[in-house]
Design a protein around this motif. Sequence first.
Motif, PDB file in Angstrom:
ATOM      1  N   THR A   1       0.851  -1.182   0.000  1.00 13.00           N
ATOM      2  CA  THR A   1       0.000   0.000   0.000  1.00 13.00           C
ATOM      3  C   THR A   1       0.894   1.242   0.000  1.00 13.00           C
ATOM      4  OG1 THR A   1      -0.096  -0.110   2.404  1.00 13.00           O
ATOM      5  CG2 THR A   1      -1.889  -1.159   1.184  1.00 13.00           C
ATOM      6  N   GLU A   2       0.267   2.423  -0.001  1.00 15.46           N
ATOM      7  CA  GLU A   2       1.059   3.647  -0.022  1.00 15.46           C
ATOM      8  C   GLU A   2       1.970   3.731   1.204  1.00 15.46           C
ATOM      9  OE1 GLU A   2      -2.263   3.612  -0.044  1.00 15.46           O
ATOM     10  OE2 GLU A   2      -3.051   4.772  -1.730  1.00 15.46           O
ATOM     11  N   GLY A   3       3.164   4.229   0.973  1.00 16.73           N
ATOM     12  CA  GLY A   3       4.104   4.493   2.043  1.00 16.73           C
ATOM     13  C   GLY A   3       4.702   5.873   1.841  1.00 16.73           C
ATOM     14  N   ALA A   4       5.359   6.388   2.848  1.00 15.70           N
ATOM     15  CA  ALA A   4       5.926   7.728   2.731  1.00 15.70           C
ATOM     16  C   ALA A   4       7.224   7.833   3.520  1.00 15.70           C
ATOM     17  CB  ALA A   4       4.939   8.787   3.222  1.00 15.70           C
ATOM     18  N   ILE A   5       8.155   8.580   2.959  1.00 15.88           N
ATOM     19  CA  ILE A   5       9.403   8.924   3.640  1.00 15.88           C
ATOM     20  C   ILE A   5       9.512  10.446   3.622  1.00 15.88           C
ATOM     21  CG2 ILE A   5      11.899   8.644   3.727  1.00 15.88           C
ATOM     22  CD1 ILE A   5      11.530   6.138   1.953  1.00 15.88           C
ATOM     23  N   LEU A   6       9.551  11.041   4.789  1.00 13.28           N
ATOM     24  CA  LEU A   6       9.670  12.486   4.930  1.00 13.28           C
ATOM     25  C   LEU A   6      10.972  12.798   5.646  1.00 13.28           C
ATOM     26  CD1 LEU A   6       6.075  13.240   6.335  1.00 13.28           C
ATOM     27  CD2 LEU A   6       6.744  12.840   3.958  1.00 13.28           C
ATOM     28  N   ALA A   7      11.564  13.919   5.303  1.00 11.84           N
ATOM     29  CA  ALA A   7      12.781  14.353   5.991  1.00 11.84           C
ATOM     30  C   ALA A   7      12.673  15.827   6.326  1.00 11.84           C
ATOM     31  CB  ALA A   7      14.023  14.104   5.131  1.00 11.84           C
TER      32      ALA A   7
ATOM     33  N   MET B   1       4.716   3.137  -5.065  1.00 14.49           N
ATOM     34  CA  MET B   1       3.757   3.851  -4.224  1.00 14.49           C
ATOM     35  C   MET B   1       4.395   4.344  -2.921  1.00 14.49           C
ATOM     36  SD  MET B   1       0.068   1.949  -4.759  1.00 14.49           S
ATOM     37  CE  MET B   1       0.568   0.408  -3.970  1.00 14.49           C
ATOM     38  N   ILE B   2       5.662   4.699  -3.008  1.00 13.72           N
ATOM     39  CA  ILE B   2       6.373   5.299  -1.876  1.00 13.72           C
ATOM     40  C   ILE B   2       6.591   6.767  -2.202  1.00 13.72           C
ATOM     41  CG2 ILE B   2       8.457   5.309  -0.477  1.00 13.72           C
ATOM     42  CD1 ILE B   2       8.817   2.331  -1.183  1.00 13.72           C
ATOM     43  N   ALA B   3       5.955   7.631  -1.435  1.00 13.13           N
ATOM     44  CA  ALA B   3       6.097   9.072  -1.633  1.00 13.13           C
ATOM     45  C   ALA B   3       7.269   9.592  -0.813  1.00 13.13           C
ATOM     46  CB  ALA B   3       4.813   9.791  -1.228  1.00 13.13           C
ATOM     47  N   VAL B   4       7.929  10.605  -1.343  1.00 13.56           N
ATOM     48  CA  VAL B   4       9.102  11.187  -0.691  1.00 13.56           C
ATOM     49  C   VAL B   4       8.930  12.701  -0.641  1.00 13.56           C
ATOM     50  CG1 VAL B   4      11.595  11.548  -0.883  1.00 13.56           C
ATOM     51  CG2 VAL B   4      10.607   9.325  -1.488  1.00 13.56           C
ATOM     52  N   HIS B   5       9.084  13.275   0.543  1.00 16.52           N
ATOM     53  CA  HIS B   5       8.919  14.725   0.695  1.00 16.52           C
ATOM     54  C   HIS B   5       9.929  15.271   1.700  1.00 16.52           C
ATOM     55  CE1 HIS B   5       5.117  14.952  -1.522  1.00 16.52           C
ATOM     56  NE2 HIS B   5       4.812  13.809  -0.937  1.00 16.52           N
ATOM     57  N   THR B   6      10.259  16.554   1.531  1.00 18.16           N
ATOM     58  CA  THR B   6      11.139  17.253   2.448  1.00 18.16           C
ATOM     59  C   THR B   6      10.383  18.421   3.078  1.00 18.16           C
ATOM     60  OG1 THR B   6      12.941  16.757   0.912  1.00 18.16           O
ATOM     61  CG2 THR B   6      13.408  18.304   2.684  1.00 18.16           C
ATOM     62  N   ILE B   7      10.612  18.637   4.363  1.00 15.34           N
ATOM     63  CA  ILE B   7      10.011  19.753   5.084  1.00 15.34           C
ATOM     64  C   ILE B   7      11.115  20.777   5.350  1.00 15.34           C
ATOM     65  CG2 ILE B   7       8.576  20.424   7.046  1.00 15.34           C
ATOM     66  CD1 ILE B   7       7.401  18.122   5.344  1.00 15.34           C
ATOM     67  N   CYS B   8      10.871  22.033   4.975  1.00 17.85           N
ATOM     68  CA  CYS B   8      11.874  23.086   5.140  1.00 17.85           C
ATOM     69  C   CYS B   8      11.329  24.190   6.034  1.00 17.85           C
ATOM     70  CB  CYS B   8      12.282  23.650   3.777  1.00 17.85           C
ATOM     71  SG  CYS B   8      13.280  22.506   2.804  1.00 17.85           S
ATOM     72  N   PRO B   9      11.543  24.081   7.338  1.00 22.67           N
ATOM     73  CA  PRO B   9      11.044  25.112   8.257  1.00 22.67           C
ATOM     74  C   PRO B   9      11.980  26.303   8.341  1.00 22.67           C
ATOM     75  CG  PRO B   9      11.397  22.964   9.348  1.00 22.67           C
ATOM     76  CD  PRO B   9      12.125  22.955   8.049  1.00 22.67           C
ATOM     77  N   GLY B  10      11.392  27.444   8.689  1.00 26.50           N
ATOM     78  CA  GLY B  10      12.185  28.573   9.131  1.00 26.50           C
ATOM     79  C   GLY B  10      12.613  28.370  10.573  1.00 26.50           C
ATOM     80  N   ILE B  11      13.081  29.432  11.209  1.00 27.10           N
ATOM     81  CA  ILE B  11      13.576  29.334  12.586  1.00 27.10           C
ATOM     82  C   ILE B  11      12.457  28.850  13.508  1.00 27.10           C
ATOM     83  CG2 ILE B  11      14.548  30.604  14.525  1.00 27.10           C
ATOM     84  CD1 ILE B  11      16.485  30.377  12.252  1.00 27.10           C
ATOM     85  N   THR B  12      12.749  27.788  14.249  1.00 28.51           N
ATOM     86  CA  THR B  12      11.755  27.131  15.089  1.00 28.51           C
ATOM     87  C   THR B  12      12.321  26.912  16.482  1.00 28.51           C
ATOM     88  OG1 THR B  12      10.956  25.968  13.103  1.00 28.51           O
ATOM     89  CG2 THR B  12      10.205  25.137  15.233  1.00 28.51           C
TER      90      THR B  12
END
Length: 271
Positions: free
Chosen positions: A138-144, A182-193
């Motif tokens: 099934t769908e899977g996801a890798i986020l960084a 069906m493996i989605a890959v995404h990156t999260i780019c935050p500002g100062i946290t």
Amino acid sequence: MERGGSVQLQGRVALVTGGGSGIGKAAAQSLADEGMRVCVVDIDGAAASAVAASIDGIGLQCDVSDHGQVDGVFATCVEEFGSMDLALLNAGITIRWSGDIGELDVTDYRKSVGVNLDGVVFGAAAAVRTLRARPERTEGAILATASLAGIMPWHPDPVYTLGKHGVVGFMRAIAPNLAPEMIAVHTICPGITETAALGNRRALLERIGVPVMEPDAIAKAVLLAATAPLDQTGGCWVAQHDKAPWRMEFAEVPTPDSLLNVPVAPPAAPE
């Protein structure tokens, strides 16, 4: 919050590195609120266990710069929960601002790159192997978690910039290879946290007009990426103060070199 797609999180399993505090803790709590079972991973095992206890998950200690330890926590997650459907590779550190590269401390450099870049590479490799081993594809996801320092130069700390640029480029590169599975890959780019990496600099930053976000704001970007349609894989989701998370579009480079830049075919399924 408007979701990106129809991917369901309820009843599935997530693994979050750097989950003992800051963005990782907020994301683990948000994923649990969505009905996921969460394996909380942190170099501080007690912090991981405390967060896990609050969301009925499991907490594990791990140094993400050690590929053997990374493989081990993914295996334990599957042993405990029976699966792993989403990995958030969030662990990150700052050593000291390295603006004068002539004064580079090699030990600090290796530690920074080991966590911020190697940790994502090792985590992604382990996540892919784990996702492929599931009985049902099934769908899977890798986020960084990267940073605004992954899409713009951060002059006070070029070593941190190196690691975060590497994360963005790496994740964009593997995304098309994994989409057929069906493996989605995404990156999260935050500002100062507000995280441990910020240290005691918050008051200084706010005095000069730099807003500091709370980790919950980044957790919203994580949920948006986690539920985005598969055709948005490779997304780089930017989180800024007082703005909804948004997906950055990168300019295409017109070049015949692109003829060589084709996705790697997935391995043949076992008969």
